[in-house]
Design a protein around this motif. Structure first.
Motif: not given
Length: 154
Positions: A128-153
């Motif tokens: 399950l961890i193998a599947e979890l870590v495969s689900k997000i690419t670096p580009q996906d993470w950057i986009q999610t990070y900028e839209e959610t976490i960075k935006k909150k601050d």
């Protein structure tokens, strides 16, 4: 418990014998399944998987000199931890993971904002961890990070 190790290999060597094989197996699962573009390093005194400055020069918003964190693994005093920023930032991913975990485990999921704790290390769901870590690419993470976490601050 944070480590002063300079490399993931050094981190593993510092561990008690009963934790070495577990952390090595987690490292292998992550490295074998993590999309290209993440980098393994020491991060916050743990083994970390980050987006390096060469890909995301802005780094982490709290400490820009650090690369953008994504996943960390650590041997804590009473458990092994997987810190996954994606499940903190993406409710759909969190819902998928908690649902999938329930289907394969008879145990209650021990989870915080981004920390999944495994007190019974023999019950770590490596597939399950193998599947979890495969689900997000670096580009996906950057986009999610900028839209959610960075935006909150802001």
């Amino acid at each position: 418990m944070t480590s002063k190790a300079n490399s993931p290999e050094e981190y593993v060597q510092e561990l008690p014998e009963e934790r070495k094989a577990i952390i090595q197996k987690l490292r292998k699962i992550i490295l074998d399944n993590l999309p290209d573009g993440f980098e393994e390093t020491m991060s916050y005194g743990m083994i970390g998987y980050v987006i390096p400055h060469s890909v995301y020069p802005k780094g982490h918003h709290c400490t820009p000199k650090l690369p953008l964190p994504f996943i960390n693994i650590a041997s804590q005093k009473n458990f092994v931890a997987l810190y996954h920023m994606g499940i903190y930032a993406d409710k759909n991913l969190l819902n998928w993971f908690t649902s999938a975990y329930k289907k394969i485990s008879g145990r209650k999921l021990d989870i915080g904002k981004n920390c999944i704790r495994f007190k019974k290390t023999e019950a770590i769901p490596y597939n399950l961890i193998a599947e979890l870590v495969s689900k997000i690419t670096p580009q996906d993470w950057i986009q999610t990070y900028e839209e959610t976490i960075k935006k909150k601050d802001k």
